[in-house]
Write an enzyme that holds these catalytic residues in place. Structure first.
Site, PDB file in Angstrom:
ATOM      1  N   LEU A 110       0.853  -1.190   0.000  1.00 18.55           N
ATOM      2  CA  LEU A 110       0.000   0.000   0.000  1.00 18.55           C
ATOM      3  C   LEU A 110       0.887   1.238   0.000  1.00 18.55           C
ATOM      4  O   LEU A 110       1.035   1.935   0.985  1.00 18.55           O
ATOM      5  CB  LEU A 110      -0.925  -0.039   1.219  1.00 18.55           C
ATOM      6  CG  LEU A 110      -2.202   0.792   1.169  1.00 18.55           C
ATOM      7  CD1 LEU A 110      -2.989   0.537  -0.104  1.00 18.55           C
ATOM      8  CD2 LEU A 110      -3.060   0.488   2.367  1.00 18.55           C
ATOM      9  N   HIS A 111       1.499   1.507  -1.165  1.00 18.04           N
ATOM     10  CA  HIS A 111       2.418   2.639  -1.310  1.00 18.04           C
ATOM     11  C   HIS A 111       1.654   3.879  -1.757  1.00 18.04           C
ATOM     12  O   HIS A 111       0.426   3.882  -1.779  1.00 18.04           O
ATOM     13  CB  HIS A 111       3.564   2.283  -2.268  1.00 18.04           C
ATOM     14  CG  HIS A 111       3.107   1.897  -3.635  1.00 18.04           C
ATOM     15  ND1 HIS A 111       3.022   2.798  -4.663  1.00 18.04           N
ATOM     16  CD2 HIS A 111       2.682   0.715  -4.145  1.00 18.04           C
ATOM     17  CE1 HIS A 111       2.576   2.190  -5.752  1.00 18.04           C
ATOM     18  NE2 HIS A 111       2.373   0.915  -5.458  1.00 18.04           N
ATOM     19  N   ALA A 112       2.344   4.947  -2.130  1.00 14.14           N
ATOM     20  CA  ALA A 112       1.738   6.262  -2.373  1.00 14.14           C
ATOM     21  C   ALA A 112       0.615   6.262  -3.417  1.00 14.14           C
ATOM     22  O   ALA A 112      -0.432   6.859  -3.193  1.00 14.14           O
ATOM     23  CB  ALA A 112       2.819   7.260  -2.768  1.00 14.14           C
TER      24      ALA A 112
END
Length: 85
Positions: A14-16
């Protein structure tokens, strides 16, 4: 209150980019929306808080929705998770 679980599919977790898309989706609702992974939780309307959870691929998050538009948010946020995370 409604809840659903989702297992993160994105190889980078769950990155940017996916977190930003989910935050934008959550901000469309008046309900209180939180995402939890293990012992940590964060408001799904706060990008840095969501990213600070450090959710990796294969981990399961629990999304809780509580408020007047929870039914609509429940359906649409499940779709947002499938499309972005």
């Amino acid at each position: 209150m409604k809840q659903f679980e989702y297992t993160i599919q994105d190889p980078m977790g769950l990155h940017a980019r996916p977190a930003g898309a989910l935050v934008r989706a959550a901000k469309a609702y008046g309900s209180k929306i939180t995402v939890a992974c293990g012992e940590k939780s964060a408001a799904l309307t706060k990008l840095m808080a969501v990213m600070s959870l450090g959710v990796k691929q294969g981990q399961t998050v629990t999304v809780s929705i509580d408020g007047e538009d929870e039914d609509k948010a429940f359906e649409e946020l499940q779709q947002a998770f499938r499309e972005n995370a």
